[in-house]
Design a protein around this motif. Structure first.
Motif, PDB file in Angstrom:
ATOM      1  N   PRO A   5       0.845  -1.206   0.000  1.00 49.51           N
ATOM      2  CA  PRO A   5       0.000   0.000   0.000  1.00 49.51           C
ATOM      3  C   PRO A   5       0.878   1.253   0.000  1.00 49.51           C
ATOM      4  O   PRO A   5       2.033   1.213   0.439  1.00 49.51           O
ATOM      5  CB  PRO A   5      -0.800  -0.129   1.296  1.00 49.51           C
ATOM      6  N   PRO A   6       0.364   2.375  -0.488  1.00 48.69           N
ATOM      7  CA  PRO A   6       1.180   3.593  -0.537  1.00 48.69           C
ATOM      8  C   PRO A   6       1.572   4.050   0.870  1.00 48.69           C
ATOM      9  O   PRO A   6       0.788   3.954   1.818  1.00 48.69           O
ATOM     10  CB  PRO A   6       0.264   4.614  -1.222  1.00 48.69           C
ATOM     11  N   LEU A   7       2.815   4.516   0.999  1.00 52.16           N
ATOM     12  CA  LEU A   7       3.337   4.951   2.301  1.00 52.16           C
ATOM     13  C   LEU A   7       2.933   6.392   2.594  1.00 52.16           C
ATOM     14  O   LEU A   7       2.959   7.250   1.718  1.00 52.16           O
ATOM     15  CB  LEU A   7       4.865   4.832   2.310  1.00 52.16           C
ATOM     16  N   GLN A   8       2.618   6.640   3.856  1.00 52.13           N
ATOM     17  CA  GLN A   8       2.316   8.008   4.294  1.00 52.13           C
ATOM     18  C   GLN A   8       3.378   8.393   5.322  1.00 52.13           C
ATOM     19  O   GLN A   8       3.305   7.998   6.488  1.00 52.13           O
ATOM     20  CB  GLN A   8       0.927   8.080   4.895  1.00 52.13           C
ATOM     21  N   THR A   9       4.356   9.137   4.852  1.00 49.51           N
ATOM     22  CA  THR A   9       5.477   9.502   5.726  1.00 49.51           C
ATOM     23  C   THR A   9       5.327  10.911   6.304  1.00 49.51           C
ATOM     24  O   THR A   9       6.163  11.338   7.096  1.00 49.51           O
ATOM     25  CB  THR A   9       6.796   9.419   4.937  1.00 49.51           C
ATOM     26  N   SER A  10       4.309  11.599   5.925  1.00 46.66           N
ATOM     27  CA  SER A  10       4.159  12.969   6.436  1.00 46.66           C
ATOM     28  C   SER A  10       3.763  12.927   7.912  1.00 46.66           C
ATOM     29  O   SER A  10       2.930  12.122   8.330  1.00 46.66           O
ATOM     30  CB  SER A  10       3.109  13.734   5.623  1.00 46.66           C
ATOM     31  N   GLU A  65      10.519   7.116  13.940  1.00 48.59           N
ATOM     32  CA  GLU A  65       9.476   6.338  13.264  1.00 48.59           C
ATOM     33  C   GLU A  65       9.879   6.012  11.830  1.00 48.59           C
ATOM     34  O   GLU A  65       9.608   4.908  11.328  1.00 48.59           O
ATOM     35  CB  GLU A  65       8.159   7.118  13.280  1.00 48.59           C
ATOM     36  N   LEU A  66      10.535   6.955  11.142  1.00 48.16           N
ATOM     37  CA  LEU A  66      11.010   6.693   9.772  1.00 48.16           C
ATOM     38  C   LEU A  66      12.073   5.588   9.759  1.00 48.16           C
ATOM     39  O   LEU A  66      12.082   4.725   8.872  1.00 48.16           O
ATOM     40  CB  LEU A  66      11.574   7.971   9.152  1.00 48.16           C
ATOM     41  N   GLN A  67      12.967   5.614  10.769  1.00 47.58           N
ATOM     42  CA  GLN A  67      13.982   4.563  10.845  1.00 47.58           C
ATOM     43  C   GLN A  67      13.330   3.201  11.075  1.00 47.58           C
ATOM     44  O   GLN A  67      13.720   2.195  10.467  1.00 47.58           O
ATOM     45  CB  GLN A  67      14.979   4.869  11.973  1.00 47.58           C
ATOM     46  N   GLU A  68      12.339   3.150  11.927  1.00 47.41           N
ATOM     47  CA  GLU A  68      11.627   1.887  12.189  1.00 47.41           C
ATOM     48  C   GLU A  68      10.909   1.401  10.931  1.00 47.41           C
ATOM     49  O   GLU A  68      10.925   0.201  10.609  1.00 47.41           O
ATOM     50  CB  GLU A  68      10.620   2.092  13.341  1.00 47.41           C
ATOM     51  N   LEU A  69      10.309   2.311  10.193  1.00 48.95           N
ATOM     52  CA  LEU A  69       9.639   1.965   8.935  1.00 48.95           C
ATOM     53  C   LEU A  69      10.646   1.398   7.933  1.00 48.95           C
ATOM     54  O   LEU A  69      10.365   0.401   7.250  1.00 48.95           O
ATOM     55  CB  LEU A  69       8.929   3.196   8.361  1.00 48.95           C
ATOM     56  N   CYS A  70      11.830   2.007   7.865  1.00 50.62           N
ATOM     57  CA  CYS A  70      12.886   1.515   6.960  1.00 50.62           C
ATOM     58  C   CYS A  70      13.322   0.107   7.347  1.00 50.62           C
ATOM     59  O   CYS A  70      13.536  -0.747   6.482  1.00 50.62           O
ATOM     60  CB  CYS A  70      14.078   2.457   6.960  1.00 50.62           C
ATOM     61  N   ARG A  71      13.460  -0.152   8.642  1.00 47.30           N
ATOM     62  CA  ARG A  71      13.847  -1.492   9.104  1.00 47.30           C
ATOM     63  C   ARG A  71      12.780  -2.520   8.697  1.00 47.30           C
ATOM     64  O   ARG A  71      13.108  -3.627   8.235  1.00 47.30           O
ATOM     65  CB  ARG A  71      14.049  -1.495  10.615  1.00 47.30           C
ATOM     66  N   GLU A  72      11.520  -2.182   8.889  1.00 49.95           N
ATOM     67  CA  GLU A  72      10.431  -3.091   8.501  1.00 49.95           C
ATOM     68  C   GLU A  72      10.457  -3.374   6.994  1.00 49.95           C
ATOM     69  O   GLU A  72      10.271  -4.511   6.559  1.00 49.95           O
ATOM     70  CB  GLU A  72       9.080  -2.496   8.895  1.00 49.95           C
ATOM     71  N   LEU A  73      10.675  -2.315   6.214  1.00 52.71           N
ATOM     72  CA  LEU A  73      10.744  -2.505   4.759  1.00 52.71           C
ATOM     73  C   LEU A  73      11.922  -3.392   4.361  1.00 52.71           C
ATOM     74  O   LEU A  73      11.802  -4.238   3.465  1.00 52.71           O
ATOM     75  CB  LEU A  73      10.826  -1.151   4.053  1.00 52.71           C
TER      76      LEU A  73
END
Length: 199
Positions: A67-72, A78-86
């Motif tokens: 699904p499209p990411l919402q990084t705003s 939180e961005l670092q955690e999202l990168c780790r998950e990806l």
């Protein structure tokens, strides 16, 4: 009761066929051309529809899986955690892709082997017609060894020459009693005779 068979010669059949009037097709050339163009247009439409369906199915699958990411509005942590998950998801997908590629390679090899077995069982393997070719020993060695082969190989030069007189002498050897020969050759005197005969 007699049966009468009439056998036609092939030449007669050909002459009779040429005498028969050719059947005219029921469809005119312009009608055929129009039908062909309609068939091509229909096939083109179906191909375009199939490509559009595939594209739509691909987009739907990608939307479900990624699904499209919402990084705003996300913080740096939180961005670092999202990168780790990806990255974890990417690793899982790569492992699956590798496994699928290995299975595909294995299956293609197996299919190839089975096709070869099927052809062997059917006997469809056509052996090429072989021609009888005269090749000298030098040419064979040159083709096998390449430029390494320098010595010419004359096979007849190495053969032992046999004279007719030698063969006649061998035929006319006297047949004597073998016991006398054994008694004469036994002991030291017999060995001495053999030694002298060899010289």
């Amino acid at each position: 009761m007699r049966l009468l068979f009439i056998v036609k010669m092939p030449e007669q059949e050909v002459s009779e066929k040429s005498q028969l009037p050719k059947k005219k097709s029921k469809i005119t050339a312009s009608r055929k051309l129009m039908l062909k163009s309609l068939m091509v247009a229909r096939a083109k439409e179906e191909l375009e529809q199939e490509l559009a369906d595939k594209q739509e199915e691909k987009e739907k699958y990608l939307y479900e899986k990624a699904p499209p990411l919402q990084t705003s509005g996300m913080s740096f942590a939180e961005l670092q955690e999202l990168c780790r998950e990806l990255h974890v998801k990417i690793d899982v997908v790569d492992e699956e892709r590798y496994d699928i590629e290995a299975k595909v390679l294995h299956n293609t090899r197996e299919i190839k082997d089975l096709n070869i077995k099927v052809l062997d069982l059917r006997g469809k393997f056509k052996r090429p017609t072989l021609r009888r070719v005269r090749v000298s020993a030098d040419a064979i060695l040159r083709s096998l060894l390449g430029s390494k082969h320098k010595v010419s190989m004359d096979l007849r030069a190495n053969l032992k020459s046999v004279k007719k007189e030698d063969t006649e002498k061998e035929k006319t050897v006297e047949v004597s009693d073998w016991r006398k020969n054994v008694e004469a050759m036994s002991g030291m005197e017999g060995r001495k005779k053999m030694f002298d005969a060899a010289q």
